[in-house]
Scaffold this active site. Structure first.
Site, PDB file in Angstrom:
ATOM      1  N   HIS A  88       0.839  -1.202   0.000  1.00  0.00           N
ATOM      2  CA  HIS A  88       0.000   0.000   0.000  1.00  0.00           C
ATOM      3  C   HIS A  88       0.874   1.253   0.000  1.00  0.00           C
ATOM      4  O   HIS A  88       2.053   1.229   0.372  1.00  0.00           O
ATOM      5  CB  HIS A  88      -0.929   0.000   1.218  1.00  0.00           C
ATOM      6  CG  HIS A  88      -0.181  -0.051   2.532  1.00  0.00           C
ATOM      7  ND1 HIS A  88       0.485   1.028   3.062  1.00  0.00           N
ATOM      8  CD2 HIS A  88       0.017  -1.074   3.399  1.00  0.00           C
ATOM      9  CE1 HIS A  88       1.042   0.693   4.199  1.00  0.00           C
ATOM     10  NE2 HIS A  88       0.790  -0.584   4.428  1.00  0.00           N
ATOM     11  N   ASP A 370       3.951  -4.588   3.708  1.00  0.00           N
ATOM     12  CA  ASP A 370       5.380  -4.894   3.769  1.00  0.00           C
ATOM     13  C   ASP A 370       5.611  -6.332   4.226  1.00  0.00           C
ATOM     14  O   ASP A 370       6.533  -7.000   3.763  1.00  0.00           O
ATOM     15  CB  ASP A 370       6.121  -3.910   4.679  1.00  0.00           C
ATOM     16  CG  ASP A 370       5.513  -3.780   6.075  1.00  0.00           C
ATOM     17  OD1 ASP A 370       4.512  -4.462   6.371  1.00  0.00           O
ATOM     18  OD2 ASP A 370       6.056  -2.990   6.877  1.00  0.00           O
TER      19      ASP A 370
END
Length: 471
Positions: A88, A370
């Protein structure tokens, strides 16, 4: 603080934007340097490890148009399918430093505020028409774009939207305009879209998709919900993977205990905000500090003083040292191999169907975190790859050799850099073949067999590897 970051931005962001990607080309049209390194050009990189430079790369502040190596192949190769994994975009912190004021970041999308993208207003307008979109539950309860004057915790910012509008436009220019991956009358079954249940991942996916397919027909868009950040679908139960993770977390803890400079910085910060050091550490202050840094907002102050750039540098330096030790100890590699296997297995299945001539799901997009991309990078053997920045992208391309139609090859790209020959399954292939890409069979063999061999066990399948005794 503002002046410091501004000077850093002036010195680094513009040079990095120009020089991060090598542009000299070989005869086949593929960068001759792209096989040799993943990292930015050393001409623009500080001579030693610099925590502020690393932090700026992590922020990924939109600047000039990015040059990339996606879609580069000899003229006799045809692009068959593309599989995109993204983190994102820039978000508001998930944690607050106790007893400090939250950073005042506006999460509405407005044209007169930087960073800006020419499609920003059109994106907002199109999202406002998507209330009847058909998404898998519970995604239909999420807002389609950020819209709070003061960001909510973890909310996507305007920077995050612009980052993925840029990603989408870049991929559109390459994959649609140049390579015609999708026809003008593309259908819903040619896309595969999946996201976790966070608004920041859904909105990032929609921003990239809008840059890629402007003014798309909402009736053709269906995002699937993925409950796990590992995108492991129905294969998430893996006790051995969890054991690797526990050992990795223990390693992190022991490294932190050894870092007296880090403990001193935490102690100083705790005194400033008047809380116990343990409580400050639990609040993960670097998450909030990165938001201040990326948005050029002063670090918080109290009557006892101010949290400063030196504190930030100490924590960021420790993060970099932690990543270095993580690569050396290889406990994380075991976790990554088992964590990434389900989604890699799904990806090669999709590639094999496309290689057989199937036209379904030839563009796949996974909007993730992540903690999704990091295991993928490690599992692929990309040990020198930096930790996933905001709006990072990892792309798998499938190509067909028109001169030998039965042969298919793959390229792997990370943030626009060709890392195919850095992967563990293809690092030696270019020594034996002049082709600037890797045989699909290498990737398939890696996922079906070699990932288990790398674990050092006798297991030959995912279930056995996850449940082996005596680990």
């Amino acid at each position: 603080m503002r002046g410091t970051v501004a000077r850093i931005l002036t010195l680094w962001v513009h040079t990095a934007a120009v020089h991060l990607i090598p542009v000299s080309t070989a005869k086949n049209g593929v960068s001759s340097k792209s096989r040799k390194r993943i990292m930015p050009d050393p001409v623009t990189e500080p001579p030693g490890m610099d925590p502020l430079y690393e932090a700026l790369l992590y922020c990924n502040i939109p600047s000039v148009a990015e040059r990339s190596l996606e879609g580069h192949a000899p003229h006799h190769f045809k692009l068959v399918s593309v599989h995109v994994f993204i983190r994102h975009g820039d978000r508001y912190p998930l944690y607050v430093i106790p007893k400090t004021k939250r950073p005042e970041i506006d999460c509405t999308l407005v044209a007169n505020r930087k960073p800006y993208h020419p499609k920003l207003e059109a994106f907002v307008s199109h999202m406002s028409k998507g209330s009847g979109a058909s998404f898998e539950s519970p995604l239909h309860f999420l807002p389609l774009y950020p819209n709070h004057p003061l960001c909510e915790m973890g909310e996507l910012t305007q920077t995050g939207v612009v980052q993925h509008l840029q990603n989408g436009q870049l991929l559109r220019d390459i994959y649609l305009k140049k390579h015609k991956l999708l026809p003008n009358d593309w259908s819903a079954d040619q896309l595969y879209l999946e996201t976790t249940g966070k608004s920041r991942t859904l909105q990032s996916g929609l921003a990239l998709l809008y840059g890629f397919l402007p003014d798309f027909d909402w009736k053709k868009i269906y995002f699937r919900h993925q409950p796990s950040a590992l995108f492991c679908s129905g294969n998430c139960y893996c006790p051995v993977r969890n054991q690797y993770l526990e050992k990795e977390q223990r390693r992190q803890y022991l490294l932190r205990l050894k870092n007296s400079q880090l403990e001193r910085a935490y102690g100083e910060m705790a005194k400033i905000v008047d809380i116990p050091t343990k409580q400050l550490r639990a609040a993960n202050p670097v998450d909030s500090m990165l938001c201040h840094f990326c948005h050029n907002v002063s670090f918080p102050c109290t009557r006892n003083g101010c949290i400063g750039m030196e504190h930030f540098k100490v924590i960021k330096t420790h993060q970099i040292e932690d990543e270095r030790e993580r690569r050396e100890k290889k406990l994380y590699l075991g976790y990554a191999l088992l964590g990434a296997h389900p989604i890699l297995n799904q990806t090669i299945s999709r590639m094999q169907r496309a290689a057989e001539g199937r036209k379904e799901e030839i563009f796949a997009l996974y909007s993730a975190h992540d903690v999704t991309l990091s295991p993928l990078l490690s599992a692929l053997g990309l040990t020198e790859a930096r930790f996933p920045r905001f709006a990072a992208r990892l792309i798998f391309e499938l190509w067909q050799d028109r001169e030998k139609p039965s042969e298919h090859s793959v390229r792997i790209l990370y943030n626009g850099v060709d890392v195919t020959f850095h992967t563990s399954f293809c690092q030696d292939h270019h020594k034996r073949s002049p082709k600037p890409m890797c045989p699909l069979e290498n990737l398939v063999r890696f996922v079906k067999r070699d990932m288990f061999v790398a674990l050092g066990s006798s297991s030959t399948n995912y279930y056995d590897a996850c449940h082996r005794e005596g680990f």
